[in-house]
Structures are given as structure tokens and as C-alpha cells.
Scaffold this active site. Structure first.
Site, mmCIF file in Angstrom:
data_model
loop_
_atom_site.group_PDB
_atom_site.id
_atom_site.type_symbol
_atom_site.label_atom_id
_atom_site.label_comp_id
_atom_site.label_asym_id
_atom_site.label_seq_id
_atom_site.Cartn_x
_atom_site.Cartn_y
_atom_site.Cartn_z
ATOM 1 N N GLU A 94 13.813 -14.057 0.435
ATOM 2 C CA GLU A 94 13.999 -15.333 1.012
ATOM 3 C C GLU A 94 13.214 -16.537 0.808
ATOM 4 O O GLU A 94 13.674 -17.898 1.214
ATOM 5 C CB GLU A 94 13.936 -15.056 2.607
ATOM 6 C CG GLU A 94 14.891 -13.709 3.106
ATOM 7 C CD GLU A 94 14.502 -13.346 4.495
ATOM 8 O OE1 GLU A 94 13.431 -14.081 5.077
ATOM 9 O OE2 GLU A 94 14.948 -12.427 5.142
ATOM 10 N N ASP B 183 0.773 -1.232 0.021
ATOM 11 C CA ASP B 183 0.179 -0.158 0.037
ATOM 12 C C ASP B 183 0.826 1.239 0.120
ATOM 13 O O ASP B 183 1.744 1.377 0.609
ATOM 14 C CB ASP B 183 -0.942 -0.122 1.014
ATOM 15 C CG ASP B 183 -1.768 1.069 1.315
ATOM 16 O OD1 ASP B 183 -2.724 1.074 0.429
ATOM 17 O OD2 ASP B 183 -2.002 1.759 2.134
#
Ligand code: GLC
Length: 536
Positions: free
Chosen positions: A254, A200
């Protein structure tokens, strides 16, 4: 790495409005789970769900009180797990909203932060002493309503920053503990199987702001959003936003195969920076170009050409026609052009995002003044800024409340007046419906890498027509020509000499399998996807 998001289509669900399973008039996770087969059948690849977290709902979930929970209106964490599992079983990915710039004032972090000047979480938000005149530290204004972006807190005698509502205090990404906590939120959801995030207002995150007044905006006039009275020199698109973008990307990397999408409302040249200097920020900085373009062939072509020229070779394009912050696409351009627009969206290079209901051509809902919910409309009524019209319940069928909630429930926003004609059930039965068109275009796009991944080249065409070629990414064995009529009159275009092809889809329906060559006549408001059989 499958890079599923490159050939995939994202479908945005506004969770309050998609499907209410428990009968309280507000959509929920179980409702979304029930409707996943519809999305799989439509042919989209990922569902992005606007915020589902605990929240006092001052900004309908964009004020998060707990980043790792689920609002009881929407269900429980178990329901979230169930949704993710069901989606994956159907081959769908799940993308969550990540509200990076601010939390709710009811988040325990903020409660602690405001409790005293020496609270360890004081620095997780931006607290400042009053300015020399005793007023707010800077002249910054709030995005909603244009009042001060600073709220004075009696208890500790300082102001805190809120770019949006006072109920949405800005997070200080300069604080290492805040950063750790926020980055762990990403891991929390990815560990649960979430496939990515839509970040956002990604271009607003701040690490080390300069506390300086924003200059006035010379273009502002009475009747415009009061918030625009100032330019945003010190409050948006700062280098800080890239620092945060890289941090988020590091964490997303990751994990295998996740996607990071950024909400970035900036002109193309500045938007490009959000891919990251070393392709190390957002996979997809949202491209709102088509939303901001005039809806004419010339203007749209210019926007697409310009965007195509700017996207870095290491980046991947994407296109958006509508979302929960804009008037409905079908209301902006009219129902006929909405079909042309979706033909465009689904035949351009890159990743398209479809806003729920736009595949049906749902127009803006009508909101009586006493039912207005959106804080933006409540603060600045009558300027057309309110977002409720684009958030009305999904129209599933002719059943009461369009099948959105049980008959005896009251939907949180009124169902659109046209729900009897514009709904999934009716449109599924009509070969000429907008839904059938959308499905056809999605299927074509899936089957033909030329349409999702191949190079794009536009043609010089008569006014009112926008035409472009797509071809397979590796060679030119597979070629398409897309010709769109942006006007309500018949348009003709002389196809390149010797070229002939077969119509695969027509926006107005009825021309499939037609052979075209020579002078191409496009009916009013029509568009054609043409498979090129022979090219000179
Ligand atoms: C984004 C959201 C919008 C929200 C605002 C504040 O623009 O899309 O709905 O109100 O950020 O979080």
C-alpha cells in the site's frame, strides 16, 4: 519504484548494545541517532533495528507488550520519529523488527484473552482444553528449553500455546480481528516513515493449525538442543506462513518503496517459497546458508552455487553472515577468515546484511556465568546455545566501556576483552584494519553495479580456493574476478588464459593496484577483488 533494497546494504543494530546515550547501561534510540553518521560514512543503506517496543524483556524485546510504542529504556515515540528523520536526512532507510508469531504475555490483548473463555479476544491466541490424559493438548515443545509448548492457565482451565517462552503466547492469525490489529501495526510505522520490516520467525505464523503430535526426531542425541527431540511436522513451514506472508506484503505494497524481509530458517528449496508463488510474499527471505555452511572453499561454493540456481528470476538474492542469534562470525571462522568472509559477502549478487560490530571483526564476548541474560542459555546452560556473547556492547573507542556508555554506567553485558584493539576509533586510523577493508568493499560495491547486481559464475579451482566472476548486468563491459583463499597456506590458481587484471582490494591488505595474470598466487587467508582489464 527505486527498489533501493536491491542495491543497498542492510546493517543490523541490536538496540540494547549499540550506544547508550542516557547512561543506564542499555543502548537507546538517541544513541543510535547519534551514531547514524558513522553508518552513513560506512556506506550502508539501511539500518534494521531489533525490537524497540515496550516489553517485559523476557526475550529481550521479542516479547512485545505494545506494538505501537517504544520501551522507556529505549526512549519515546518522539525519539523514534527523530531517529527516522535523521536517518532519512543522511540517506539511510529504517527497518523495524515485526514480531509476527507471538506477543508478550503482558500485552493487553493477552491479558484480556486469558481473563475469561468468552472474552472477545479469547480467540486472538490459541487456547485448548487439556488432552485426554489431562495433560497438554499436543506433545509440542518450546523452542527454548524443550519443555512443553503449552502452559496451563488455572483461571479458565485451558492451555495456551507458546512456541517460545511461556511469556511469549502465540498469536492466532486465523482470527480476523487479530489480523486487522496486527496489520494496522505495519501501517502505523509506515505512516511514521519506516521503510520496511524484518519479520521475526516468518515461517512459523499459524492460521489454522492441525492439533497433532509431532513425530520424534531419529537423529537427536544426548547433548543436542532438547528442543530438537521432535521433528516439526505440524509447527513450522505450514501453508499458513504463506497466507500470512501475502497479507503482510499486501499492506507493505500500500506504500511506496518499502521492503519486507522474512526470517526464514529453512533449507534452500523451501526458503524459495517465501518469495511467494507470484512474487507476492517477502522481497528478501533471509538466506542463512553461509551461516550453516562449513567454512571451506568447497562447501561455501556449493552453497552459493545452489542458492544462485534456486533464486527465482522474479526474486532477489541476499546473504547473511551473522546476527543476534548466532555466535559472532569472527569467532566461528577466526579473525583472518572473517575478512575473507566479508569480501565474499560484499561481492555476491544481492543484498548483504551486516551485523553490528562484524565490520570490525568483533569476536564473541565472554560472559561470566553470573551475568548470563539470555533465557535460552538459562534454560539449557552449557550447550553453547546462549546468545549473549554476540550481543555485547559495540566497541567504539578506547574510552571506558569502549565508549558504549558513560564511564560511571555499568553496561548490561560486559564489553569484550579486546575492545582496546578492536574498536572503531583505532580501526578508522589504520588503512589495513578490518573496518577499512569493509569500507573499501562497500565503496567498490556501490560504484560497480557488476558487484551488486551483475550475474555470478563460479570457477573450478584448486581445493582451498573459491573464485567467481561478476560482470555488469546489462553488458560485459565491466568485469570482476573474486578469488578467496579459505586456508592458512598460500594457494595458486592458473587464471583463465590471457586474462589479466588489477587488484582493487585485498582481504589481507597491501595488494591494491597489483597487476595479475598467468598464475595467481594467493597469500594465506587472503582474498582479492580483481578488475578484469583484459579477458580472452
Ligand atoms: C527470532 C529472533 C530471536 C527470538 C525468536 C523469538 O528467531 O531472532 O532473537 O528469540 O525469534 O522471537
Amino acid at each position: 519504484m527505486s527498489n533501493w533494497w536491491k542495491h543497498g546494504i542492510v546493517y543490523q543494530v541490536y538496540p540494547r548494545s549499540f550506544q547508550d546515550a542516557d547512561g543506564d547501561g542499555v543502548g537507546d534510540l538517541a544513541g543510535i541517532t547519534d551514531r547514524l553518521p558513522y553508518l552513513a560514512d560506512l556506506g550502508v543503506d539501511a539500518v534494521w533495528i531489533s525490537p524497540i517496543y515496550p516489553s517485559p524483556m523476557a526475550d529481550f524485546g521479542y516479547d512485545v507488550a505494545d506494538y505501537t510504542g517504544v520501551h522507556e529504556l529505549f526512549g519515546t515515540l518522539d525519539d523514534a520519529d527523530q531517529l527516522i528523520e535523521s536517518a532519512h536526512d543522511l540517506g539511510l532507510k529504517v527497518i523495524l523488527d515485526y514480531v509476527v508469531n507471538h506477543s508478550s504475555h503482558q500485552h493487553p490483548w493477552f491479558q484480556e484473552s486469558r481473563s475469561s473463555r468468552d472474552n472477545p479476544k479469547r480467540d486472538w491466541y490459541f487456547w485448548k482444553d487439556p488432552g485426554p490424559d489431562g495433560g497438554p493438548p499436543t506433545n509440542w515443545v518450546s523452542r527454548f528449553g524443550g519443555g512443553s509448548a503449552w502452559e496451563f492457565d488455572e483461571q479458565t482451565g485451558q492451555y495456551y500455546l507458546h512456541t517460545y517462552l511461556a511469556e511469549q503466547p502465540d498469536l492466532n492469525w486465523g482470527n480476523a480481528d487479530l489480523r486487522r490489529a496486527m496489520l494496522d501495526v505495519l501501517r502505523f510505522w509506515m505512516d511514521r516513515g519506516v521503510d520496511g520490516f524484518r519479520v521475526d520467525v516468518a515461517y512459523r505464523a499459524m492460521v489454522a493449525p492441525q492439533w497433532r503430535d509431532n513425530p520424534p526426531n531419529p537423529d537427536w542425541q544426548e547433548g543436542m538442543d532438547p528442543y530438537r527431540k521432535l521433528q516439526e511436522t505440524y509447527t513450522k513451514n505450514l501453508p499458513d506462513a504463506h497466507v500470512v506472508g501475502r497479507m503482510l506484503r499486501d499492506v507493505v505494497d500500500e506504500y511506496d518503496d518499502r521492503v519486507l524481509i522474512g526470517e526464514v530458517t529453512l533449507p534452500v528449496d523451501r526458503l524459495m517459497a517465501f518469495y511467494g508463488e507470484n512474487a507476492d510474499e517477502y522481497h528478501l527471505p533471509f538466506n542463512f546458508n553461509l551461516i550453516h555452511s562449513d567454512w571451506t572453499a568447497d562447501s561455501v561454493r556449493e552453497h552459493v552455487d545452489d542458492y544462485e540456481q534456486h533464486v527465482p528470476t522474479t526474486g532477489w538474492p541476499n546473504y547473511v553472515l551473522g546476527n543476534h542469534d548466532q555466535h559472532r562470525f569472527a569467532s566461528r571462522v577466526g579473525p583472518e577468515q572473517a575478512r575473507v568472509g566479508h569480501m565474499l559477502l560484499l561481492t555476491l549478487r544481492g543484498t548483504p546484511t551486516i551485523y553490528y560490530g562484524d565490520e570490525l571483526g568483533m569476536p564473541d564476548g565472554r560472559i561470566p556465568p553470573e551475568m548470563v541474560q539470555d533465557p535460552w542459555e538459562l534454560k539449557t546452560p552449557g550447550l553453547g546455545l546462549g546468545r549473549d556473547p554476540a550481543r555485547t556492547p559495540m566497541q567504539w573507542s578506547k574510552a571506558p566501556h569502549a565508549g558504549f556508555c558513560p564511564p560511571d554506567a555499568e553496561p548490561w553485558l560486559p564489553v569484550g576483552p579486546d575492545a582496546n584493539v578492536i574498536n572503531v576509533e583505532v580501526q578508522q586510523q589504520e588503512a589495513s584494519s578490518m573496518l577499512s577493508l569493509t569500507k573499501r568493499l562497500i565503496a567498490l560495491r556501490r560504484e560497480n553495479p557488476a558487484l551488486h547486481a551483475g550475474p555470478y559464475r563460479s570457477f573450478d579451482t584448486p581445493e582451498g580456493v573459491f573464485a567467481y566472476a561478476r560482470q555488469s548486468p546489462e553488458d560485459d563491459t565491466d568485469r570482476f574476478l573474486i578469488a578467496l583463499n579459505f586456508t592458512a597456506e598460500t594457494q595458486t590458481w592458473a587464471l583463465p588464459d590471457g586474462l589479466h587484471g588489477t587488484v582493487e582490494a585485498s582481504a589481507r591488505y597491501g595488494r591494491r593496484d597489483d597487476t595479475v595474470r598467468g598464475i595467481l598466487a594467493l597469500r594465506p587467508n587472503d582474498g582479492l577483488v580483481i578488475r578484469v582489464d583484459h579477458a580472452p
